[in-house]
Scaffold this motif. Structure first.
Motif, short mmCIF file in Angstrom:
data_model
loop_
_atom_site.label_atom_id
_atom_site.label_comp_id
_atom_site.label_asym_id
_atom_site.label_seq_id
_atom_site.Cartn_x
_atom_site.Cartn_y
_atom_site.Cartn_z
N MET A 89 -93.83 -59.11 -64.57
CA MET A 89 -94.09 -60.32 -64.06
C MET A 89 -93.01 -61.31 -64.56
O MET A 89 -93.13 -62.45 -64.20
CB MET A 89 -95.44 -60.94 -64.38
N SER A 90 -92.01 -60.93 -65.54
CA SER A 90 -91.02 -61.80 -65.84
C SER A 90 -90.20 -62.13 -64.89
O SER A 90 -89.85 -61.18 -64.11
CB SER A 90 -90.15 -61.21 -67.23
N PRO A 91 -89.63 -63.07 -64.62
CA PRO A 91 -88.51 -63.71 -63.80
C PRO A 91 -87.35 -62.72 -63.53
O PRO A 91 -86.96 -62.41 -62.59
CB PRO A 91 -88.13 -65.30 -64.35
N VAL A 92 -87.00 -62.30 -64.62
CA VAL A 92 -85.72 -61.37 -64.69
C VAL A 92 -85.99 -59.98 -63.76
O VAL A 92 -85.55 -59.46 -63.17
CB VAL A 92 -85.23 -61.22 -66.07
N THR A 93 -87.30 -59.55 -64.43
CA THR A 93 -87.69 -58.10 -63.80
C THR A 93 -87.99 -58.34 -62.08
O THR A 93 -87.74 -57.64 -61.49
CB THR A 93 -88.90 -57.48 -64.47
N MET A 94 -88.56 -59.49 -62.03
CA MET A 94 -89.16 -59.54 -60.46
C MET A 94 -87.95 -59.94 -59.69
O MET A 94 -87.72 -59.46 -58.59
CB MET A 94 -89.95 -60.97 -60.56
N SER A 95 -86.94 -60.62 -60.40
CA SER A 95 -85.72 -60.79 -59.43
C SER A 95 -84.87 -59.43 -59.23
O SER A 95 -84.46 -59.23 -58.19
CB SER A 95 -84.84 -61.68 -60.13
N ALA A 96 -84.75 -58.64 -60.29
CA ALA A 96 -84.01 -57.29 -60.34
C ALA A 96 -84.89 -56.48 -59.50
O ALA A 96 -83.94 -55.80 -58.54
CB ALA A 96 -84.14 -56.77 -61.55
N PHE A 97 -86.30 -56.45 -59.38
CA PHE A 97 -86.72 -55.40 -58.41
C PHE A 97 -86.76 -55.71 -56.88
O PHE A 97 -86.53 -55.20 -56.19
CB PHE A 97 -88.50 -55.39 -58.79
N LYS A 98 -86.75 -57.14 -56.55
CA LYS A 98 -86.79 -57.79 -55.48
C LYS A 98 -85.16 -57.54 -54.83
O LYS A 98 -85.13 -57.02 -53.69
CB LYS A 98 -86.80 -59.36 -55.51
N TYR A 99 -84.29 -57.73 -55.77
CA TYR A 99 -82.83 -57.37 -55.13
C TYR A 99 -82.59 -55.93 -55.01
O TYR A 99 -81.84 -55.46 -54.16
CB TYR A 99 -81.80 -58.04 -56.22
N VAL A 100 -83.32 -55.13 -55.92
CA VAL A 100 -83.04 -53.49 -55.74
C VAL A 100 -83.77 -53.30 -54.55
O VAL A 100 -83.21 -52.46 -53.60
CB VAL A 100 -83.70 -52.98 -56.93
N LEU A 101 -85.06 -53.70 -54.23
CA LEU A 101 -85.67 -53.22 -53.00
C LEU A 101 -85.19 -53.77 -51.65
O LEU A 101 -84.99 -53.21 -50.44
CB LEU A 101 -87.24 -53.78 -53.15
N ALA A 102 -84.46 -55.20 -51.91
CA ALA A 102 -83.75 -55.77 -50.66
C ALA A 102 -82.38 -54.70 -50.03
O ALA A 102 -81.89 -54.93 -49.08
CB ALA A 102 -83.20 -57.05 -51.13
N THR A 103 -81.91 -54.15 -51.13
CA THR A 103 -80.86 -53.30 -50.81
C THR A 103 -81.19 -51.82 -50.01
O THR A 103 -80.38 -51.24 -49.48
CB THR A 103 -80.02 -52.56 -52.08
N LEU A 104 -82.60 -51.80 -49.96
CA LEU A 104 -82.99 -50.52 -49.47
C LEU A 104 -82.75 -50.30 -47.85
O LEU A 104 -82.10 -49.00 -47.48
CB LEU A 104 -84.60 -50.30 -49.70
N PRO A 105 -82.84 -51.23 -47.12
CA PRO A 105 -82.25 -51.07 -45.61
C PRO A 105 -80.96 -50.72 -45.51
O PRO A 105 -80.39 -49.85 -44.87
CB PRO A 105 -82.71 -52.48 -45.16
N TYR A 106 -80.02 -51.47 -46.38
CA TYR A 106 -78.58 -51.08 -46.30
C TYR A 106 -78.23 -49.52 -46.81
O TYR A 106 -77.46 -48.83 -46.15
CB TYR A 106 -77.51 -52.14 -47.36
N VAL A 107 -78.84 -49.33 -47.79
CA VAL A 107 -78.77 -47.72 -48.54
C VAL A 107 -79.14 -46.90 -47.35
O VAL A 107 -78.74 -45.77 -47.19
CB VAL A 107 -79.49 -47.79 -49.70
N HIS A 108 -80.25 -47.11 -46.72
CA HIS A 108 -80.88 -46.27 -45.69
C HIS A 108 -79.98 -46.15 -44.49
O HIS A 108 -79.76 -45.05 -44.05
CB HIS A 108 -82.50 -46.74 -45.30
N ASN A 109 -79.29 -47.32 -44.20
CA ASN A 109 -78.52 -47.20 -42.96
C ASN A 109 -77.27 -46.50 -43.24
O ASN A 109 -76.88 -45.59 -42.63
CB ASN A 109 -78.06 -48.61 -42.76
N LYS A 110 -76.91 -46.41 -44.62
CA LYS A 110 -75.72 -45.78 -45.06
C LYS A 110 -75.95 -44.36 -45.14
O LYS A 110 -75.20 -43.46 -44.69
CB LYS A 110 -75.10 -46.28 -46.49
N PHE A 111 -76.89 -43.95 -45.70
CA PHE A 111 -77.29 -42.69 -45.80
C PHE A 111 -77.69 -42.03 -44.83
O PHE A 111 -77.05 -40.87 -44.61
CB PHE A 111 -78.59 -42.54 -46.90
N PHE A 112 -78.18 -42.58 -43.61
CA PHE A 112 -78.43 -41.83 -42.23
C PHE A 112 -77.40 -42.45 -41.20
O PHE A 112 -77.80 -42.50 -40.21
CB PHE A 112 -79.91 -42.30 -41.85
N GLN A 113 -76.12 -42.46 -41.61
CA GLN A 113 -75.03 -42.53 -40.83
C GLN A 113 -74.99 -43.89 -39.96
O GLN A 113 -74.74 -43.80 -38.67
CB GLN A 113 -74.75 -41.57 -40.16
N GLY A 114 -75.70 -44.79 -40.41
CA GLY A 114 -75.68 -46.16 -39.55
C GLY A 114 -76.82 -46.10 -38.51
O GLY A 114 -76.68 -46.92 -37.49
#
Length: 900
Positions: A113-138
């Motif tokens: 629940m710390s601000p740093v962890t929450m921000s880090a997790f949010k940004y990591v999860l936010a990159t999932l669509p991009y990673v999925h799109n790249k991994f599965f050839q767009g």
């Protein structure tokens, strides 16, 4: 005069040069405008796709931001519950352990629940669509691109229709389809019959659609190049339908037949290296592919051992992922269609069938197996022919039969796997390469006849056929190559990835369907429906017969074919809208067999090829012998011996009469005029004085001998009755044999001397319409009685079981109706030139003629055929004939069959 002539010639030359320059300038400007518009559409579709991607990403992030605290809370609760369970099952239960557990939970809560962890997790999860799109050839973004392209194409069609309504008005109205920007006060336009408006230069509906087609075709080509996958295959299908699609689509999308985007050689080499022993056995591999399609591309190479030239088909690295994703999209689309229109549930069934077979294309092991089965099929084509080659049919335009051979690539097992297929190299050029056909002096109609025969044999006689007969998959080369023969040609059939193997009952069903359409056998049509397992909502086989005969219609050049299809589509739409919901389709939506998709697809692609070759060919006539051959095994059985003859033979007969009858039968048999004959002569007392039979039952029962007690379908027996009535009425001077029936007996059959303008407008592309109208005006009673009227296969446009039971309604269908000129029935050949059995039309043509002649004498314009029959022939029939149930108009009699 000489100076003036020279001056005028010089001025004309200048004007011509200026006109040519202006025309070239206009053409350049038009091309530039089209390209700019298509580029703008391409940019717009990309922008829409990016907006949708970013919007969906923003929604994902927004939800993530709001849901994250609750998600963390659930994680903490789950962790606490887990630690508590560990504590319960732990041997130590002191207070210090409880403190450790509570402390651990607090530490976890603080970290998550710390601000740093929450921000880090949010940004990591936010990159999932991009990673999925790249991994599965767009693929994620690609789905939005597919949607954007489809959206733009639909909107363009809607806007074009709106533009037509604005500039031209209602297309169903009787107004002239012209408009002018020159305003309502333009007297010249009004005098020329133009509808005027205040919008623009003179324009018609076709011009507006053509402008849309030019831009949309280029936009679609650019989009397919970018999207690839299933949409390349769909574009290939569209460009193959020259009988349906506008020229711009055929021109632009036709480039995708074998010129789809290529895979770089570095990626190809990686795929080849994974195939064990392949590179070690090949030499001189051409890095540049000779063809590239939706799934793979083809390179030329040589075998090191023999030097034989081979082709190496390599799958595109992204093909499996993109095609699989496209099938998911297709499944979603078909499910949406089903939910919106439950009656169209069959669409989902047919798309599912296509997906199942098309997925097999992604595994070249399936194609290798198909090639082996196809080679066996080809061998069976010529197994019984001593020459080793087949032959095309002679055509009415004096094209002599030509020998031809069929070639299929031979696969190499040991050098192939699921991503690579090595086959023998087959020489040839594309079947739609008209310049090559002209160079080789090969008639286009003969080539199309041969291709049709090849596919007919595979569809109806064997258990496998190529389901993708577009021009890129069919090659032609001169010479058969048999014993060095350079006469004739060879048909090469490529790409066996999308091949269909038919179960025996489905193959039999397609044979029945085709043979029934060719012979107008309504009973066999019902058998085909039953064999196929269709669940019909109605039993109106007349409409099914019309639909099947249209599917297997005569091939025609592109313009004529498009006109016919438009007319059929317009009629179908009206019929569809006129029916209640739930009754619009002839069968239960779940009752459509998936195999129908490939049967329809293959036949329609062949029609598209025929239109592209600009030929006319009686397609159903070519298919019929193969459908009959395919049904041969089913009907090759003797009929059971009948212990009691249907008609009791009397001991006393007339030997002289029987001998004369036998002589006539034998003469007809020698001349090839009959398959089987039954002759029974009964005298006035009801005694049989002659009873003879010879030959076979004909058609599908040609192996069953004709006997005196064989049961024969009595449908055509009434032809003899109406013919007898005709002879009697000629004797009584009601009409003559050789006077055109439209002159006095039946004027409505073909009124007026000149062709009506409405008929010309209804068939603007038919070049022989004037000639056919004159043929119809020349039809006589003699032509009809001798089956040479040229209307053998003509059926009423609106043909149902109900209409077929009405003689008057069917006769009326052969009359000219100025309110429905598109439904006019015209002869296919000049009356008297060709004898062709008039299965259905004979009775209606004779009846219409006789009723008209009787009306002229009696003055009663409301008289029916049954009343004419009762007045002319019925009084002359024997009581025994009437008692036996012989009533051409149906009903009555003492025999049970008389009630039919």
């Amino acid at each position: 005069d000489a100076h003036l002539s020279a001056f005028l010639s010089e001025e004309v030359a200048k004007l011509k040069a200026e006109n040519d320059a202006l025309s070239n300038r206009c053409a350049c400007l038009e091309a530039q405008n089209i390209l700019v518009a298509s580029q703008q559409l391409d940019f717009l579709s990309r922008a829409i796709a990016w907006i949708l991607s970013l919007l969906s990403y923003f929604i994902f992030v927004k939800i993530l931001w709001n849901v994250y605290p609750a998600l963390v809370g659930c994680m903490i609760q789950h962790t606490a519950a887990t630690l508590s369970m560990i504590h319960v099952f732990s041997l130590s239960s002191d207070y210090q352990c409880n403190e450790y557990i509570c402390g651990a939970i607090e530490v976890i809560r603080y970290i998550l629940m710390s601000p740093v962890t929450m921000s880090a997790f949010k940004y990591v999860l936010a990159t999932l669509p991009y990673v999925h799109n790249k991994f599965f050839q767009g693929l994620t973004h690609r789905r939005f691109e597919v949607f954007a392209v489809a959206f733009i194409m639909i909107v363009r069609v809607k806007l074009t229709r709106a533009r037509i309504r604005l500039f031209i008005g209602d297309s169903d109205s009787n107004e002239k389809k012209k408009s002018s920007w020159r305003g309502d006060g333009d007297d010249d336009n009004e005098q020329n019959g133009y509808k005027t408006s205040a919008y623009g230069e003179s324009v018609d509906e076709d011009a507006i659609w053509d402008a849309n087609y030019e831009i949309s075709a280029r936009f679609m080509y650019a989009s397919v190049i970018r999207l690839r996958g299933l949409w390349t295959k769909s574009a290939q299908y569209i460009s193959s339908r020259a009988d349906v699609m506008p020229v711009p689509y055929i021109r632009e999308l036709g480039k995708l037949m074998d010129e789809a985007p290529e895979t770089p050689w570095e990626d190809v080499q990686k795929t080849l290296s994974k195939c064990k022993g392949l590179l070690e056995n090949l030499d001189n591999i051409d890095k540049r592919p000779i063809a590239s399609a939706s799934i793979g591309q083809v390179h030329v190479a040589n075998l090191k051992t023999t030097g034989e030239k081979v082709v190496v088909k390599v799958q595109h690295p992204s093909a499996r992922a993109t095609m699989t994703d496209d099938f998911v999209s297709l499944k979603i689309i078909s499910r949406i269609v089903t939910l919106l229109e439950p009656e169209f549930e069959f669409f989902e069934i047919l798309m599912r069938e296509w997906a199942v077979e098309a997925k097999k294309e992604l595994d070249f092991d399936f194609e290798l197996s198909n090639l082996e089965a196809a080679l066996t099929s080809v061998d069976s084509m010529t197994a019984s022919l001593p020459s080793g080659s087949m032959s095309t049919d002679a055509t009415p335009k004096s094209v002599s039969p030509l020998p031809f051979r069929v070639e299929i690539p031979r696969p190499y097992h040991e050098l192939s796997n699921k991503d690579v297929l090595v086959m023998s190299f087959c020489e040839g050029r594309r079947v739609d390469d008209l310049e090559s056909l002209k160079e080789w002096n090969l008639p286009r109609v003969a080539v199309m006849n041969a291709v049709t025969k090849v596919y007919a044999h595979m569809m109806y006689v064997t258990d496998i056929f190529n389901g993708d007969p577009h021009p890129g998959n069919i090659f032609i080369r001169p010479g058969t190559g048999i014993r060095g023969e350079d006469h004739g040609f060879t048909v090469v059939v490529l790409d066996w990835g999308l091949a269909k193997r038919l179960p025996e009952e489905k193959r039999i069903a397609f044979c029945q369907l085709t043979y029934a359409a060719a012979t107008l056998d309504f009973g066999l049509m019902l058998d085909a429906v039953d064999t196929m397992g269709m669940k019909m909502k109605r039993e109106d086989v007349g409409e099914d017969m019309q639909g099947t005969r249209f599917l297997l219609r005569d091939m025609a050049p592109r313009k004529i074919a498009r006109k016919r299809i438009k007319a059929k589509r317009k009629n179908d739409v009206k019929l569809f809208k006129s029916r209640k919901k739930g009754e619009r389709l002839p069968m239960s939506s779940k009752g459509y067999p998936g195999e129908l998709f490939f049967f329809f697809r293959t036949n329609e692609l062949l029609h598209g090829l025929g239109s592209k070759l600009e030929i006319e060919m009686p397609y159903l006539d070519v298919l019929k012998p193969y459908a009959e051959q395919g049904l041969g095994d089913l009907y090759e059985r003797q009929d059971e011996a009948v212990t009691e003859p249907t008609i009791k033979e009397l001991s006393e007969g007339n030997p002289k009469l029987e001998s004369e009858i036998e002589g006539v039968i034998n003469e007809l048999d020698r001349e090839g005029h009959v398959s089987g004959v039954q002759v029974c002569v009964i005298d006035q007392s009801g005694k049989i004085v002659a009873d003879k039979a010879m030959g076979n039952m004909g058609g599908l029962k040609r192996n069953v001998p004709m006997r005196t007690n064989s049961l024969v379908l009595g449908f055509s027996c009434t032809k003899g009755i109406v013919a007898t009535m005709a002879h009697m009425m000629v004797e009584e001077d009601y009409l003559s044999y050789d006077e055109p029936i439209c002159e006095r007996a039946w004027p409505a059959f073909c009124p007026g001397e000149g062709i009506p303008e409405e008929l010309k407008l209804a068939f603007p592309e038919e070049t022989t319409i004037d000639e056919q109208w004159e043929w119809k005006r020349s039809i006589t009673l003699r032509h009809i009685l001798t089956h040479t009227a040229g209307l053998s296969m003509s059926l009423p446009m609106k043909f149902t079981i109900k209409s077929m039971s009405s003689c008057e309604e069917c006769c009326k269908a052969y009359e000219y109706d100025s309110n429905a000129p598109g439904q006019t029935l015209l002869p296919k050949t000049k009356p008297g030139d060709e004898c062709s059995y008039h299965f259905m039309s004979f009775g209606w043509l004779v009846a219409g003629t006789l009723v008209g002649a009787y009306k002229n004498r009696s003055g009663d314009q409301s008289i029916t055929f049954e009343e004419v029959y009762n007045a002319i022939l019925a009084p002359k029939l024997l009581n025994q004939t009437i008692a036996s149930g012989f009533r051409p108009c149906g009903g009555g009699g003492l025999h049970p069959l008389g009630d039919t």
